[in-house]
Write an enzyme that holds these catalytic residues in place. Structure first.
Site, PDB file in Angstrom:
ATOM      1  N   SER A 151       0.851  -1.189   0.000  1.00 13.89           N
ATOM      2  CA  SER A 151       0.000   0.000   0.000  1.00 13.89           C
ATOM      3  C   SER A 151       0.884   1.235   0.000  1.00 13.89           C
ATOM      4  O   SER A 151       2.032   1.188   0.461  1.00 13.89           O
ATOM      5  CB  SER A 151      -0.880   0.021   1.256  1.00 13.89           C
ATOM      6  OG  SER A 151      -1.512   1.274   1.449  1.00 13.89           O
ATOM      7  N   TYR A 164      -2.245  -1.178  10.333  1.00 16.21           N
ATOM      8  CA  TYR A 164      -2.256  -1.372   8.883  1.00 16.21           C
ATOM      9  C   TYR A 164      -0.955  -0.887   8.258  1.00 16.21           C
ATOM     10  O   TYR A 164      -0.322  -1.596   7.467  1.00 16.21           O
ATOM     11  CB  TYR A 164      -3.455  -0.619   8.308  1.00 16.21           C
ATOM     12  CG  TYR A 164      -3.553  -0.574   6.809  1.00 16.21           C
ATOM     13  CD1 TYR A 164      -4.207  -1.576   6.103  1.00 16.21           C
ATOM     14  CD2 TYR A 164      -3.020   0.504   6.087  1.00 16.21           C
ATOM     15  CE1 TYR A 164      -4.310  -1.527   4.719  1.00 16.21           C
ATOM     16  CE2 TYR A 164      -3.122   0.563   4.709  1.00 16.21           C
ATOM     17  CZ  TYR A 164      -3.775  -0.453   4.028  1.00 16.21           C
ATOM     18  OH  TYR A 164      -3.882  -0.397   2.666  1.00 16.21           O
TER      19      TYR A 164
END
Length: 263
Positions: A151, A164
């Protein structure tokens, strides 16, 4: 000829979003695809779409945050096809998961140990567990391509979702370590970092792109990305076209991380 002709490719998180787009694209490019996610009904829909386009493969419902789930997936692929040529590690959770599971996408001081462990098990442990088992086949054949989907949150800090971002940053450095460790055995490992992609994972964010001012704050291109645009990056790294790419990270974020502050 397809860019993945005669390849056996595992795609995790194949039932929706980037994973499903990758699953379908790889099949169109000639791969025999093995898709995995938790929900059988969604996997069946993805497999039906592949078959409708003339593709072939299979699906396996499994929880990849556990070693038993990883074993179920990889053992099924090897039993059916004898080897694995490509692995796209894509399964994971993000902001939609945080909405359904309050606290899981929080700042660090608001993150409970339970939420930390749960998100890490899905977003990081699953990559390790599946890659570990796939590598056994790839090392035996001295060939393979592993694509770890991380990401833009692995490249830059975010104001929330600290578990995350920790997982995504770890994936990026794990990719580098794998790349230098297995290159001489013919195995390449690369990394794709999506930005704001129009998937269920960020369904609460994408409506903001309807406002031109908000859109330019989120991405210099002023729109959300499409799952197919990330799938295309995954295809490049999976294919022999990227034969000299190893340990690379490709940002597919519309330029979001290229700037020091929004214009």
């Amino acid at each position: 000829m397809g860019r993945l002709d005669n390849k056996i490719a595992i795609v995790t998180g194949a039932s929706t979003g980037i994973g499903r787009a990758t699953f379908e694209l790889f099949a169109r490019e000639g791969a025999t695809v093995v898709g995995c996610a938790r929900t059988q009904s969604k996997l069946d829909e993805a497999m039906a779409a592949v078959e409708a386009s003339g593709g072939k493969g299979m699906v396996v419902a499994a929880d990849l945050s556990s070693d038993d789930g990883a074993a179920k997936l990889v053992d099924a692929a090897l039993a059916a096809y004898g080897r694995v040529d490509v692995l796209v590690n894509n399964a994971g959770v993000g902001w939609a998961y945080g909405e359904a599971n309050p606290g899981s996408m929080a700042k660090l001081h608001d993150t409970t140990p339970e939420n930390w462990r749960t998100v890490m098990s899905i977003d990081l442990d699953s990559y390790y567990l599946v890659a570990r088992r796939v590598l056994a086949s790839m090392l035996e054949n001295e060939s393979g391509s592993i694509v770890n989907v991380a990401s833009m949150g692995g490249v830059t800090g975010l104001y929330d979702g600290h578990t995350y971002t920790a997982a995504k940053g770890a994936i990026m450095n794990l990719t580098r370590s794998m790349a230098i460790s297995y290159a001489r055995q013919g195995i390449r490992t690369n990394n794709v970092c999506p930005g704001f992609i129009d998937t269920p994972m960020i369904a609460s964010v994408t409506p903001a792109f309807a406002d031109p001012e908000a859109a330019i704050q989120l991405s210099p291109i002023a729109r959300a990305g499409r799952p197919e645009e990330v799938a295309a990056a995954n295809l490049f790294f999976a294919s022999d076209e990227s034969s000299y790419c190893n340990g690379a990270s490709l940002l597919v974020d519309g330029g979001t991380t290229a700037r020091s502050f929004p214009g």
